[in-house]
Scaffold this active site. Structure first.
Site, PDB file in Angstrom:
ATOM      1  N   GLN A   1      -2.838  20.740   3.682  1.00 32.17           N
ATOM      2  CA  GLN A   1      -4.234  20.292   3.571  1.00 32.17           C
ATOM      3  C   GLN A   1      -4.767  19.842   4.926  1.00 32.17           C
ATOM      4  OE1 GLN A   1      -4.565  16.778   1.125  1.00 32.17           O
ATOM      5  NE2 GLN A   1      -6.750  17.054   0.802  1.00 32.17           N
TER       6      GLN A   1
ATOM      7  N   GLU B   1      -6.999  15.699  -7.563  1.00 28.64           N
ATOM      8  CA  GLU B   1      -5.811  15.105  -6.950  1.00 28.64           C
ATOM      9  C   GLU B   1      -4.956  14.319  -7.943  1.00 28.64           C
ATOM     10  OE1 GLU B   1      -6.295  13.615  -3.065  1.00 28.64           O
ATOM     11  OE2 GLU B   1      -4.111  13.710  -2.903  1.00 28.64           O
TER      12      GLU B   1
HETATM   13  C1  LIG Z   1       1.891   9.805   4.110  1.00 31.79           C
HETATM   14  C2  LIG Z   1       0.541  10.367   4.410  1.00 31.79           C
HETATM   15  C3  LIG Z   1       0.313  11.724   4.200  1.00 31.79           C
HETATM   16  C4  LIG Z   1      -0.935  12.280   4.498  1.00 31.79           C
HETATM   17  N1  LIG Z   1      -1.125  13.638   4.321  1.00 31.79           N
HETATM   18  C5  LIG Z   1      -2.310  14.198   4.646  1.00 31.79           C
HETATM   19  C6  LIG Z   1      -2.514  15.625   4.541  1.00 31.79           C
HETATM   20  O1  LIG Z   1      -1.605  16.369   4.150  1.00 31.79           O
HETATM   21  N2  LIG Z   1      -3.702  16.142   4.920  1.00 31.79           N
HETATM   22  C7  LIG Z   1      -4.729  15.361   5.360  1.00 31.79           C
HETATM   23  O2  LIG Z   1      -5.798  15.897   5.642  1.00 31.79           O
HETATM   24  N3  LIG Z   1      -4.575  14.009   5.498  1.00 31.79           N
HETATM   25  C8  LIG Z   1      -3.396  13.425   5.148  1.00 31.79           C
HETATM   26  N4  LIG Z   1      -3.212  12.050   5.281  1.00 31.79           N
HETATM   27  C9  LIG Z   1      -4.293  11.266   5.867  1.00 31.79           C
HETATM   28  C10 LIG Z   1      -4.987  10.330   4.893  1.00 31.79           C
HETATM   29  O3  LIG Z   1      -5.871  11.045   4.086  1.00 31.79           O
HETATM   30  C11 LIG Z   1      -5.694   9.283   5.781  1.00 31.79           C
HETATM   31  O4  LIG Z   1      -4.700   8.478   6.364  1.00 31.79           O
HETATM   32  C12 LIG Z   1      -6.657   8.432   5.003  1.00 31.79           C
HETATM   33  O5  LIG Z   1      -7.757   9.191   4.579  1.00 31.79           O
HETATM   34  C13 LIG Z   1      -7.161   7.258   5.877  1.00 31.79           C
HETATM   35  O6  LIG Z   1      -7.700   7.736   7.059  1.00 31.79           O
HETATM   36  P1  LIG Z   1      -7.219   7.185   8.489  1.00 31.79           P
HETATM   37  O7  LIG Z   1      -5.733   7.229   8.526  1.00 31.79           O
HETATM   38  O8  LIG Z   1      -7.966   7.920   9.541  1.00 31.79           O
HETATM   39  O9  LIG Z   1      -7.615   5.662   8.516  1.00 31.79           O
HETATM   40  P2  LIG Z   1      -9.066   5.063   8.776  1.00 31.79           P
HETATM   41  O10 LIG Z   1     -10.072   5.818   7.974  1.00 31.79           O
HETATM   42  O11 LIG Z   1      -9.281   4.943  10.237  1.00 31.79           O
HETATM   43  O12 LIG Z   1      -8.898   3.625   8.143  1.00 31.79           O
HETATM   44  C14 LIG Z   1      -8.194   2.559   8.792  1.00 31.79           C
HETATM   45  C15 LIG Z   1      -8.371   1.294   7.962  1.00 31.79           C
HETATM   46  O13 LIG Z   1      -9.786   0.967   7.877  1.00 31.79           O
HETATM   47  C16 LIG Z   1     -10.185   0.861   6.521  1.00 31.79           C
HETATM   48  N5  LIG Z   1     -11.542   1.399   6.351  1.00 31.79           N
HETATM   49  C17 LIG Z   1     -11.999   2.605   6.781  1.00 31.79           C
HETATM   50  N6  LIG Z   1     -13.308   2.751   6.423  1.00 31.79           N
HETATM   51  C18 LIG Z   1     -13.658   1.633   5.737  1.00 31.79           C
HETATM   52  C19 LIG Z   1     -14.876   1.182   5.113  1.00 31.79           C
HETATM   53  N7  LIG Z   1     -15.959   1.962   5.091  1.00 31.79           N
HETATM   54  N8  LIG Z   1     -14.856  -0.036   4.513  1.00 31.79           N
HETATM   55  C20 LIG Z   1     -13.754  -0.834   4.508  1.00 31.79           C
HETATM   56  N9  LIG Z   1     -12.582  -0.463   5.102  1.00 31.79           N
HETATM   57  C21 LIG Z   1     -12.526   0.750   5.700  1.00 31.79           C
HETATM   58  C22 LIG Z   1      -9.200   1.719   5.742  1.00 31.79           C
HETATM   59  O14 LIG Z   1      -9.105   1.304   4.402  1.00 31.79           O
HETATM   60  C23 LIG Z   1      -7.903   1.481   6.509  1.00 31.79           C
HETATM   61  O15 LIG Z   1      -7.287   0.285   6.086  1.00 31.79           O
HETATM   62  C24 LIG Z   1      -1.978  11.465   4.993  1.00 31.79           C
HETATM   63  C25 LIG Z   1      -1.739  10.098   5.201  1.00 31.79           C
HETATM   64  C26 LIG Z   1      -0.518   9.560   4.919  1.00 31.79           C
HETATM   65  C27 LIG Z   1      -0.308   8.088   5.166  1.00 31.79           C
END
Ligand SMILES: Cc1cc2nc3c(=O)[nH]c(=O)nc-3n(C[C@H](O)[C@H](O)[C@H](O)COP(=O)(O)OP(=O)(O)OC[C@H]3O[C@@H](n4cnc5c(N)ncnc54)[C@H](O)[C@@H]3O)c2cc1C
Length: 385
Positions: free
Chosen positions: A127, A245
């Site tokens: 994905q 999902e």
């Molecule tokens: C084990 C694992 C597998 C994954 N596999 C995939 C995959 O196969 N494909 C893929 O595309 N992605 C994948 N992901 C990514 C996952 O979808 C993202 O980690 C997730 O969407 C969060 O995005 P970010 O890591 O950029 O964190 P951010 O969006 O930067 O968030 C960081 C922190 O800020 C908080 N935050 C962000 N926005 C807000 C808001 N508006 N209000 C309050 N708090 C907020 C979040 O809750 C979090 O605590 C994976 C992640 C993990 C951990």
């Protein structure tokens, strides 16, 4: 449950008991939280074996190679699968996310080309949603694709791409209208992984594994017809995919959780931690919370409550993370040293470390709360820059 459902449960139970013994006994219990790399090749083969016997894509319509089973029967399969200690399945993204999306939005050509390979678990998918600047805020994606002749040319970077290293194809959200903003001008593309324009770089996790990756696109190519929906429909298709999902596999997940909980209580009994009144209290609370979670999951099969999926994700992710923390307390000082062979982490250490991610992937806790607040409770929208 009807008599048919009982008969189906018996059929599943008998098949699994027979097939998870002898030739496949070694894959029992493999994979799971923090152990996704365990016996991967063997688990691919097991997934193909399930497919050969008609145990994949249970909810897909029969005309697409599925079995068209009811939600209840799908849940029964997942419950029995977890009870039989079936290994973690390896085809979740294809079978539960992309397959249903292609059935809803794909062309006949895309369905004919991709659904059979997903059903037989011969073709694996990953994905490509998240990017370094676009996680929770997915509409900020900046990977772009341009139609050149009869091919899309893709440039940009994805991150946290689970199992990209094993995948044959990736589904990608890319910006196809130059200068477009937010969720406008995005498209949903199917891109083959085996090409010079794609580089996969593993990211090492705290557990020591490399389950997810960075994926770099440098003039990567895919045929023009590999777009799902029209150009600009990407957001609609991408969100529909996320809607698939949860699915009924959640009930199987609950059985897995129950096993972890029971094993932890057993460990506490053996190592004397159960004599500690505070730990005893916490294990009892964890058990009570599990029961509430289980009853809610069963109820969600028959009752559609607004926001139920978001509540379920919030509750199970927090519960599982606390289970990992509790496991460390039950282990006591031993949790600080490597317990497994060759300084590997043991099952509980893996669970503790990997479950930190539960409250992030599939939509973080904060995002689930925002959705519940705005879409279910009707509270004012949060200010967005
Ligand atoms: C084990 C694992 C597998 C994954 N596999 C995939 C995959 O196969 N494909 C893929 O595309 N992605 C994948 N992901 C990514 C996952 O979808 C993202 O980690 C997730 O969407 C969060 O995005 P970010 O890591 O950029 O964190 P951010 O969006 O930067 O968030 C960081 C922190 O800020 C908080 N935050 C962000 N926005 C807000 C808001 N508006 N209000 C309050 N708090 C907020 C979040 O809750 C979090 O605590 C994976 C992640 C993990 C951990």
């Amino acid at each position: 449950m009807s008599a048919d459902d009982d008969a189906f449960r018996e059929q599943v139970r008998t098949w699994l008991a027979e097939h998870l013994s002898s030739e496949w006994a070694h894959v029992r219990g493999a994979g799971g939280s923090g152990a996704g790399e365990e016996m991967r090749e063997e688990r691919f083969a097991w997934n193909r074996h399930l497919a050969e016997h008609g145990w994949t894509c249970l909810g897909w319509p029969e005309k697409y190679g599925g079995r068209g089973l009811s939600l209840t029967q799908q849940a029964i399969f997942h419950e029995e699968y977890a009870r039989a200690d079936g290994p973690e399945l390896t085809n979740h993204l294809g079978e539960n996310l992309l397959g249903p999306t292609l059935i809803e939005f794909g062309t006949d050509g895309q369905k004919d080309r991709f659904l059979p390979g997903i059903r037989t678990a011969d073709e694996l998918w990953c994905q490509g949603y998240s990017e370094p600047g676009a996680g929770s805020d997915l509409a900020a994606v900046s990977t772009r694709a341009v139609l050149e002749g009869d091919e899309w040319v893709v440039d940009g970077q994805k991150v946290w791409t689970s199992w990209a290293q094993d995948s044959d194809w990736i589904f990608v959200i890319a910006r196809t209208e130059p200068g477009s903003k937010r969720h406008h001008g995005l498209s949903f593309l199917l891109v083959p992984m085996d090409q010079d324009g794609i580089e996969v770089r593993p990211i090492q996790q705290i557990t020591g594994g490399n389950e997810f990756n960075e994926v770099f696109f440098s003039s990567a190519r895919t045929p023009a017809e590999m777009i799902v929906g029209e150009p600009g429909d990407g957001w609609k298709v991408a969100m529909a995919l996320l809607g698939f999902e949860r699915g009924v596999s959640v009930l199987g997940q609950q059985v897995g959780f129950e096993r972890e909980l029971n094993d932890l209580i057993e460990l506490a009994r053996e190592n004397g931690a159960l004599d500690d009144p505070v730990l005893r209290d916490r294990l009892a609370a964890q058990s009570a919370e599990f029961e509430v979670m289980r009853v809610n999951a069963v109820r969600s099969l028959t009752e559609a409550t607004p926001g139920a999926d978001n509540v379920a994700k919030l509750v199970w992710a927090g519960w599982h993370k606390r289970l990992g923390e509790l496991a460390m307390e039950v282990l006591g000082a031993g949790s600080l040293t490597a317990q497994g062979a060759e300084y590997d982490l043991d099952r509980w250490q893996n669970l503790f470390l990997f479950s930190r991610a539960d409250t992030l992937y599939g939509g973080s806790d904060e995002i689930q709360r925002n959705i519940l607040a705005e879409r279910v409770l009707g509270l004012p929208k949060e200010a967005r820059g």
